[in-house]
Write a protein that holds these residues in place. Structure first.
Motif, PDB file in Angstrom:
ATOM      1  N   ALA A  50       0.791  -1.286   0.036  1.00 17.88           N
ATOM      2  CA  ALA A  50       0.084  -0.034  -0.071  1.00 17.88           C
ATOM      3  C   ALA A  50       0.990   1.295   0.035  1.00 17.88           C
ATOM      4  O   ALA A  50       0.508   2.304  -0.522  1.00 17.88           O
ATOM      5  N   ASN A  51       2.105   1.264   0.537  1.00 14.46           N
ATOM      6  CA  ASN A  51       2.821   2.179   0.658  1.00 14.46           C
ATOM      7  C   ASN A  51       3.854   2.470  -0.579  1.00 14.46           C
ATOM      8  O   ASN A  51       4.728   3.555  -0.715  1.00 14.46           O
ATOM      9  N   VAL A  80     -11.249  -6.572   4.168  1.00 15.76           N
ATOM     10  CA  VAL A  80     -11.461  -5.821   5.451  1.00 15.76           C
ATOM     11  C   VAL A  80     -12.780  -5.000   5.070  1.00 15.76           C
ATOM     12  O   VAL A  80     -13.477  -4.917   3.843  1.00 15.76           O
ATOM     13  N   VAL A  81     -13.454  -4.778   6.048  1.00 11.16           N
ATOM     14  CA  VAL A  81     -14.578  -3.897   6.094  1.00 11.16           C
ATOM     15  C   VAL A  81     -14.504  -2.325   6.209  1.00 11.16           C
ATOM     16  O   VAL A  81     -13.975  -2.093   7.446  1.00 11.16           O
ATOM     17  N   ILE A  82     -14.553  -1.596   5.166  1.00 13.55           N
ATOM     18  CA  ILE A  82     -14.346  -0.237   5.113  1.00 13.55           C
ATOM     19  C   ILE A  82     -15.868   0.575   4.744  1.00 13.55           C
ATOM     20  O   ILE A  82     -16.174   0.332   3.733  1.00 13.55           O
ATOM     21  N   GLY A  83     -16.262   1.269   5.774  1.00 18.81           N
ATOM     22  CA  GLY A  83     -17.668   1.993   5.442  1.00 18.81           C
ATOM     23  C   GLY A  83     -18.670   1.029   5.024  1.00 18.81           C
ATOM     24  O   GLY A  83     -19.579   1.321   4.056  1.00 18.81           O
ATOM     25  N   GLN A 150      -3.325   3.489 -11.031  1.00 16.14           N
ATOM     26  CA  GLN A 150      -3.866   4.823 -10.775  1.00 16.14           C
ATOM     27  C   GLN A 150      -5.109   4.858 -10.202  1.00 16.14           C
ATOM     28  O   GLN A 150      -6.083   4.484 -10.908  1.00 16.14           O
ATOM     29  N   GLU A 151      -5.063   5.473  -9.233  1.00 15.56           N
ATOM     30  CA  GLU A 151      -6.415   5.939  -8.599  1.00 15.56           C
ATOM     31  C   GLU A 151      -7.284   7.325  -9.329  1.00 15.56           C
ATOM     32  O   GLU A 151      -6.298   7.944  -9.622  1.00 15.56           O
ATOM     33  N   TYR A 159      -7.863   3.554  -3.925  1.00 14.98           N
ATOM     34  CA  TYR A 159      -7.409   4.804  -3.002  1.00 14.98           C
ATOM     35  C   TYR A 159      -7.779   4.454  -1.551  1.00 14.98           C
ATOM     36  O   TYR A 159      -7.107   4.391  -0.623  1.00 14.98           O
ATOM     37  N   ILE A 160      -9.282   4.082  -1.354  1.00 12.39           N
ATOM     38  CA  ILE A 160      -9.771   3.647   0.071  1.00 12.39           C
ATOM     39  C   ILE A 160      -8.971   2.701   0.662  1.00 12.39           C
ATOM     40  O   ILE A 160      -8.578   2.682   1.826  1.00 12.39           O
TER      41      ILE A 160
END
Length: 369
Positions: A50-51, A80-83, A150-151, A159-160
């Motif tokens: 991610a980095n 993973v659960v995001i939003g 690219q995002e 990106y998220i």
């Protein structure tokens, strides 16, 4: 929150799945060599990607194959659960016969069960999203595709997901090496937290109000704590200083002069503040009770558990009986590796029958997963 983490053929983890879904905090308990820290290494692989680290040789090594079995790919899977949405990522590495280097065997990213992109070997298939057309392109076999794509915006699922992974806290502090000096700022500290000064500076630059949380916790654990300052100590550099006061007497100490345990209190305070300021975040802390007095462990662990109860997720490892007592059977995972020739076994403590006192049984290593 991590819903699923699966690992195969990586060091001592074979067909290994970590059952932490829906649990805001979990304890990993097991003998040295059982694979607890290896879970943190797996998370570091995802975070490194991610980095922006995408060369396979910088992420895994040939020695990472379990029992040197390079005929089976190393495989990582995370959900993973995001939003409220489930983001899934699969990554597998192989070393074909006759090749000296490892390369990407498979890669896939999904959101809500729908494929954003998939990959086999060098061929990447990018699905059409947000009115964008589907596309096919090639990526070097020795490069991971996730950092390359690219995002389009900050609402882009890529990106998220990458931001969430990048902001995971993966901690195994070495307090004796932490000086409190800084020449920049960050929201993602190193595993050994030797950049604590940069983290403190970055957090307060991002959210000045986070100091209130830091101050509140430190006053709980150090009754004479007054405040912490971060003045300039030269061109583009700062140096943390802690102030203590009792009655009318006071003393100012450079951060580097604090004890190892006191430095861990400060790391805990910033962790709690970070989860509020730019969370919810996932935190893996390898043996947070190290450097603490026995009487301090319980309060320390409970402060972390409470902070992640209403947001974020905490995963810690420990050998400490006092830490074990602060977790329930439904939040304690027992990891065991019978020998160096066998893979790690993991079971929820609630699924194991224990004779007599639990803590005594764990200390005697008399618990069979």
């Amino acid at each position: 929150m991590i819903k699923r983490l699966y690992v195969n053929n990586f060091r001592c983890l074979e067909n290994f799945e970590l059952p932490i879904s829906e649990r805001p905090s979990t304890l990993l308990f097991g003998r040295n060599g059982s694979g607890k820290s290896t879970v943190g290494v797996v998370l570091e692989v995802f975070q490194s990607i991610a980095n922006g680290t995408n060369r396979v040789g910088q992420l895994v090594r040939l020695s990472d194959f379990a029992q040197e079995r390079s005929d089976t790919p190393i495989r990582f899977e995370i959900e993973v659960v995001i939003g409220g949405k489930v983001y899934g990522y699969v990554l597998a590495f192989e070393r074909p016969d006759g090749f000296k280097e490892m390369r990407v065997f498979e890669e896939k990213f999904t959101v809500g069960g729908k494929t954003v992109y998939s990959r086999e070997g060098a061929q990447v298939q990018l699905a059409g999203m947000n009115k964008a057309k589907a596309a096919n392109f090639q990526v070097d076999w020795h490069l991971v595709a996730l950092p390359v794509i690219q995002e389009q915006s900050k609402t882009d699922p890529l990106y998220i997901f990458k931001t969430w992974l990048a902001r995971m806290l993966i901690l195994a502090p070495i307090p004796s090496l932490i000086t409190g000096d800084s020449k920049g700022e960050t929201l993602t500290p190193k595993r050994d937290v030797t950049d604590f000064g940069e983290w403190f500076t970055g957090l307060l630059a991002y959210s000045p109000g986070a100091y209130t949380k830091i101050d509140s916790y430190l006053r709980e654990v150090m009754l004479d704590f007054k405040d912490i300052k971060n003045p300039s100590s030269g061109t583009d550099s700062r140096s943390l200083t802690a102030q203590f006061q009792q009655d009318r007497a006071s003393i100012s100490l450079p951060f580097r002069n604090l004890s190892d345990g006191e430095k861990c209190f400060f790391i805990c305070a910033v962790t709690l503040a970070a989860n509020e300021a730019y969370g919810p975040i996932f935190c893996f802390w390898d043996e947070p009770d190290n450097y603490l007095a026995l009487s301090e462990v319980g309060h320390f662990v409970m402060a972390l558990r409470r902070a992640f109860q209403n947001g974020g997720q905490l995963l810690i490892t420990s050998h400490n009986p006092e830490a074990v007592r602060k977790f329930s059977d439904e939040n304690t995972l027992i990891m065991k590796r019978p020998s160096h020739l066998e893979p790690t076994i993991v079971r929820m403590l609630s699924d194991i029958q224990v004779q007599g006192d639990l803590v005594d049984a764990l200390i005697r290593d008399d618990v069979e997963p």
